[in-house]
Scaffold this motif. Structure first.
Motif, PDB file in Angstrom:
ATOM      1  N   PRO A   1      51.532  26.408 -10.712  1.00  0.00           N
ATOM      2  CA  PRO A   1      50.903  27.702 -11.012  1.00  0.00           C
ATOM      3  C   PRO A   1      50.929  27.997 -12.501  1.00  0.00           C
ATOM      4  O   PRO A   1      51.407  27.196 -13.306  1.00  0.00           O
ATOM      5  CB  PRO A   1      51.784  28.689 -10.241  1.00  0.00           C
ATOM      6  N   ALA A   2      50.425  29.175 -12.879  1.00  0.00           N
ATOM      7  CA  ALA A   2      50.422  29.566 -14.299  1.00  0.00           C
ATOM      8  C   ALA A   2      51.819  30.014 -14.750  1.00  0.00           C
ATOM      9  O   ALA A   2      52.311  29.598 -15.795  1.00  0.00           O
ATOM     10  CB  ALA A   2      49.407  30.674 -14.540  1.00  0.00           C
ATOM     11  N   ASN A   3      52.446  30.898 -13.982  1.00  0.00           N
ATOM     12  CA  ASN A   3      53.781  31.424 -14.329  1.00  0.00           C
ATOM     13  C   ASN A   3      53.827  32.071 -15.714  1.00  0.00           C
ATOM     14  O   ASN A   3      54.854  32.034 -16.394  1.00  0.00           O
ATOM     15  CB  ASN A   3      54.847  30.324 -14.247  1.00  0.00           C
ATOM     16  N   PHE A   4      52.726  32.666 -16.131  1.00  0.00           N
ATOM     17  CA  PHE A   4      52.707  33.340 -17.428  1.00  0.00           C
ATOM     18  C   PHE A   4      53.611  34.571 -17.396  1.00  0.00           C
ATOM     19  O   PHE A   4      53.684  35.297 -16.406  1.00  0.00           O
ATOM     20  CB  PHE A   4      51.291  33.795 -17.783  1.00  0.00           C
ATOM     21  N   ASP A   5      54.298  34.809 -18.520  1.00  0.00           N
ATOM     22  CA  ASP A   5      55.098  36.025 -18.727  1.00  0.00           C
ATOM     23  C   ASP A   5      56.109  36.264 -17.605  1.00  0.00           C
ATOM     24  O   ASP A   5      56.428  37.407 -17.258  1.00  0.00           O
ATOM     25  CB  ASP A   5      54.176  37.243 -18.869  1.00  0.00           C
ATOM     26  N   ASP A   6      56.609  35.182 -17.045  1.00  0.00           N
ATOM     27  CA  ASP A   6      57.642  35.261 -16.015  1.00  0.00           C
ATOM     28  C   ASP A   6      59.003  35.301 -16.702  1.00  0.00           C
ATOM     29  O   ASP A   6      59.345  34.386 -17.449  1.00  0.00           O
ATOM     30  CB  ASP A   6      57.527  34.036 -15.102  1.00  0.00           C
ATOM     31  N   PRO A   7      59.807  36.355 -16.488  1.00  0.00           N
ATOM     32  CA  PRO A   7      61.087  36.449 -17.196  1.00  0.00           C
ATOM     33  C   PRO A   7      62.037  35.292 -16.890  1.00  0.00           C
ATOM     34  O   PRO A   7      62.889  34.971 -17.723  1.00  0.00           O
ATOM     35  CB  PRO A   7      61.665  37.788 -16.718  1.00  0.00           C
TER      36      PRO A   7
ATOM     37  N   PHE B   1      65.946  25.977 -11.330  1.00  0.00           N
ATOM     38  CA  PHE B   1      66.111  24.619 -10.832  1.00  0.00           C
ATOM     39  C   PHE B   1      66.135  24.621  -9.299  1.00  0.00           C
ATOM     40  O   PHE B   1      66.865  25.402  -8.678  1.00  0.00           O
ATOM     41  CB  PHE B   1      67.400  24.000 -11.351  1.00  0.00           C
ATOM     42  N   GLY B   2      65.327  23.757  -8.720  1.00  0.00           N
ATOM     43  CA  GLY B   2      65.262  23.655  -7.267  1.00  0.00           C
ATOM     44  C   GLY B   2      64.255  24.574  -6.627  1.00  0.00           C
ATOM     45  O   GLY B   2      63.958  24.431  -5.439  1.00  0.00           O
TER      46      GLY B   2
ATOM     47  N   TYR C   1      58.656  26.391  -9.612  1.00  0.00           N
ATOM     48  CA  TYR C   1      58.889  26.034 -11.009  1.00  0.00           C
ATOM     49  C   TYR C   1      59.255  24.563 -11.211  1.00  0.00           C
ATOM     50  O   TYR C   1      59.090  24.049 -12.324  1.00  0.00           O
ATOM     51  CB  TYR C   1      60.041  26.871 -11.575  1.00  0.00           C
ATOM     52  N   ASP C   2      59.789  23.909 -10.209  1.00  0.00           N
ATOM     53  CA  ASP C   2      60.488  22.635 -10.385  1.00  0.00           C
ATOM     54  C   ASP C   2      59.969  21.591  -9.395  1.00  0.00           C
ATOM     55  O   ASP C   2      59.944  21.829  -8.181  1.00  0.00           O
ATOM     56  CB  ASP C   2      61.991  22.881 -10.177  1.00  0.00           C
TER      57      ASP C   2
ATOM     58  N   VAL D   1      68.740  14.159  -8.820  1.00  0.00           N
ATOM     59  CA  VAL D   1      67.581  15.056  -8.816  1.00  0.00           C
ATOM     60  C   VAL D   1      67.064  15.149 -10.240  1.00  0.00           C
ATOM     61  O   VAL D   1      67.815  15.436 -11.174  1.00  0.00           O
ATOM     62  CB  VAL D   1      67.941  16.456  -8.288  1.00  0.00           C
ATOM     63  N   GLU D   2      65.771  14.886 -10.398  1.00  0.00           N
ATOM     64  CA  GLU D   2      65.127  14.949 -11.710  1.00  0.00           C
ATOM     65  C   GLU D   2      64.348  16.261 -11.817  1.00  0.00           C
ATOM     66  O   GLU D   2      63.309  16.445 -11.192  1.00  0.00           O
ATOM     67  CB  GLU D   2      64.185  13.757 -11.898  1.00  0.00           C
ATOM     68  N   ARG D   3      64.870  17.186 -12.604  1.00  0.00           N
ATOM     69  CA  ARG D   3      64.223  18.486 -12.811  1.00  0.00           C
ATOM     70  C   ARG D   3      63.028  18.341 -13.751  1.00  0.00           C
ATOM     71  O   ARG D   3      63.163  17.785 -14.842  1.00  0.00           O
ATOM     72  CB  ARG D   3      65.201  19.486 -13.392  1.00  0.00           C
ATOM     73  N   ARG D   4      61.885  18.801 -13.319  1.00  0.00           N
ATOM     74  CA  ARG D   4      60.693  18.798 -14.164  1.00  0.00           C
ATOM     75  C   ARG D   4      59.890  20.060 -13.899  1.00  0.00           C
ATOM     76  O   ARG D   4      59.726  20.478 -12.736  1.00  0.00           O
ATOM     77  CB  ARG D   4      59.802  17.586 -13.885  1.00  0.00           C
ATOM     78  N   GLY D   5      59.362  20.647 -14.954  1.00  0.00           N
ATOM     79  CA  GLY D   5      58.608  21.879 -14.798  1.00  0.00           C
ATOM     80  C   GLY D   5      57.299  21.663 -14.064  1.00  0.00           C
ATOM     81  O   GLY D   5      56.510  20.784 -14.427  1.00  0.00           O
ATOM     82  N   LYS D   6      57.061  22.457 -13.026  1.00  0.00           N
ATOM     83  CA  LYS D   6      55.826  22.388 -12.244  1.00  0.00           C
ATOM     84  C   LYS D   6      55.062  23.685 -12.470  1.00  0.00           C
ATOM     85  O   LYS D   6      55.079  24.610 -11.661  1.00  0.00           O
ATOM     86  CB  LYS D   6      56.138  22.186 -10.755  1.00  0.00           C
TER      87      LYS D   6
END
Length: 609
Positions: A47-53, A65-66, A70-71, A88-93
């Motif tokens: 997703p965009a996730n703009f301006d998400d605190p 994470f998880g 986001y991940d 577990v490989e954390r990567r931004g989604k």
């Protein structure tokens, strides 16, 4: 607005399609959109996730994470040399990729690590080029006088960018552990590095952070390269679009190369298959884990891998998904001394809901802990540690290098020569120590929550072990098979062992001696080398710094892309992300991702002239 639906793009044609709106992908998109005559489409699976605190507030790192919003949370196969642990490989989604969920550490590799790229057969990939594009990506803000009064932060403006999209500064909250660590290092004879952004990273220093001090928000590729350019009519974005393959025309050119004509993707919750056409180039920026998968689903890769998942081999390229390298590290936790009235305000206080609410309120005023990032770092060579078993360590490195080269893996011999050359050089960093202002060791919980703790991360930078990442299904929704083969080469574990032993020599040095009460984990029950090796195997952690799966190397040395980042056997497909890095570097990787995106944009713009 540039945000489109699948109906807006289906069967349309764009000049450039960027697969992946992550760290490098959005840097590339932002720079290409400066050319008003070309059209660009970014396909992002998240997703965009703009301006998400949860993203924009730096002190919240790790909280997402998880969370599948986001991940990606990729999982490795069991790693036999870590007692069958699954990593577990954390990567931004999301738009911005991993730049939205990292720890905001802005570090750059040593000059020799980057110059090694050119030595491996990539003309023009040098430190001078890297620093040019890295500066282009950055606007650096000097620390305030209040910060300088609190701690003697140093910097050299000649090494910093002054007009780039990513906003960087020194995080405003300096923990007492910075003083303890940096002064102890100096008293151990380690050189304080006044500014490690000129290609020399050896010594102890305070890291810059990708935080915008005008509002103390995380500066990532989405906020820096995309959002300011949303008004451009040639820049188009489609989120929640999972690419399934690159489509190639049936005709070959005179060299036998294939031309991409379209990209297929799955859209939305119903996974509808859609197709969008491309008139110029497909630019693959899906990251080290997903980029090789996309190539394989498109018919590019090892023929045996492709046949195993029912994909026809269009281009036999054995290097796809090979040469995978990763940083590993172990946490070591300590109890801080507060008996003399010293208050250590660590991030553990945020576990209390009332305290967390207080700091969220302070953040709104431009104050408090939530403006923090990683701070104290140290990079050293093994020789600088002066440990008694250094000669046997070097002998093991030479032995393992010989064994690896004897296997005759194409392209690896030159990498091993550079690896060993750097390992034996006292002026080249072999490992990194990172101070984290919270209790991080996973094997236990803080013995006494009323006390203050912090953690050192003992990090190995230049692995000799090599892994693989390959598609395991024709279904693009299935994650790739990740086998990093951690500690396949014993020397990787021994680096961390030497590092832990070196950290333990600090206990008799001030201010560590009076500022630290005790080591909690691994603690006194792990004393011998064999005991520490077992601790390392059980508790080592991936650092989410995976590279190499689409290595920029000559084709006959298992290369996937050439120095122009073009995939061998294609006329118009490039890879633009850190998967192209052929040899690992002593750095956290977002600066490298931005430099790759910036350089790729110039490479492509040059073809428009």
């Amino acid at each position: 607005m540039p945000f489109l639906s699948h109906k807006d793009v289906e069967h349309r044609s764009f000049d450039y399609i960027i697969i992946g709106g992550g760290t490098a992908g959005l840097a590339l998109a932002g720079r290409l959109s400066e050319e008003p005559t070309i059209s660009i489409l970014v396909l992002e699976a998240g997703p965009a996730n703009f301006d998400d605190p949860k993203i924009s507030i730096p002190g919240f790192f790790g909280q997402v994470f998880g969370n599948p919003q986001y991940d990606w949370a990729f999982k490795s196969v069991k790693q036999k040399n870590t007692n069958d642990k699954v990593f577990v490989e954390r990567r931004g989604k999301a738009l911005g990729g991993t730049s939205t969920i990292n720890r905001c550490c802005w570090s750059k590799p040593p000059k020799t690590d980057i110059d090694a790229f050119e030595r491996l057969g990539n003309p023009g990939w040098t430190w001078n080029e890297f620093i040019k594009y890295s500066r282009k990506s950055e606007t650096f803000y000097a620390p305030t006088q209040e910060q300088l009064d609190h701690y003697p932060l140093t910097y050299d403006l000649n090494n910093r960018g002054i007009s780039g999209p990513i906003q960087t500064t020194l995080a405003p909250h300096t923990h007492t552990i910075d003083k303890i660590m940096q002064e102890t290092l100096a008293n151990k004879g380690v050189r304080p590095n006044e500014d490690p952004y000129d290609g020399d990273i050896l010594g102890g220093w305070i890291a810059t952070a990708n935080i915008d001090p005008t509002g103390w928000k995380r500066s990532c590729s989405a906020s820096a390269y995309l959002q300011p350019n949303l008004h451009r009519p040639n820049l188009n974005v489609l989120t929640n679009a999972l690419v399934s393959r690159i489509v190639f025309s049936s005709e070959l050119n005179e060299n036998g190369d294939r031309t991409a004509s379209a990209v297929e993707f799955l859209f939305g919750d119903d996974d509808r298959t859609c197709t969008v056409n491309v008139s110029r180039e497909v630019l693959l920026s899906a990251g080290t884990i997903n980029s090789p998968k996309v190539l394989e689903l498109s018919g590019i890769g090892r023929s045996e891998v492709l046949s195993s998942i029912g994909v026809e081999t269009l281009i036999n390229l054995p290097g796809v998904g090979e040469n995978v390298q990763e940083h590993l590290g172990n946490f070591i936790s300590f109890e801080l001394d507060e008996s003399k009235g010293v208050v250590h305000e660590t991030l553990d206080v945020l576990k209390d809901p009332k305290t967390a609410a207080k700091h969220l309120e302070l953040y709104g005023e431009g104050k408090g802990l939530l403006r923090t990032s990683l701070s104290s770092l140290c990079f050293l060579s093994i020789q600088q540690c002066n440990l008694p078993d250094t000669p046997s360590f070097i002998a093991l490195a030479e032995k393992e290098a010989t064994e690896v080269k004897a296997k005759g893996i194409l392209g690896l011999s030159e990498q091993v020569d550079i690896w060993l050359e750097h390992l034996k050089d006292k002026n080249e960093p072999d490992f990194e120590i990172v101070a984290i202002a919270r209790y991080m060791t996973p094997m236990s919980i803080p013995p006494d929550p009323s006390k203050s703790y912090f953690t050192l991360l003992a990090l190995m930078n230049h692995p000799l072990s090599r892994g693989t990442i390959h598609a395991q299904s024709k279904d693009p929704r299935v994650q790739p098979l990740i086998d990093p083969r951690f500690f396949e080469r014993e020397i990787d574990l021994e680096v961390i062992l030497q590092e832990i032993k070196y950290i333990r020599t600090w206990k008799d040095v001030e201010p560590w001696k009076s500022g630290v009460v005790r080591e909690v984990d691994p603690g006194p029950k792990y004393q011998s080398d064999d005991e520490l090796r077992e601790y390392i195997r059980n508790d080592t952690r991936t650092q989410y710094h995976t590279i190499g799966s689409c290595s920029m190397l000559p084709r006959d040395k298992q290369g996937v892309v050439d120095p122009q980042l073009k995939v061998y056997g294609t006329t118009n497909v490039r890879v633009v992300d850190i998967s192209i890095m052929p040899l690992h570097v002593a750095a956290h990787l977002q600066t490298s991702a931005y430099a790759i995106g910036e350089k790729a944009a110039d490479i492509i713009k040059a073809t428009l002239a």
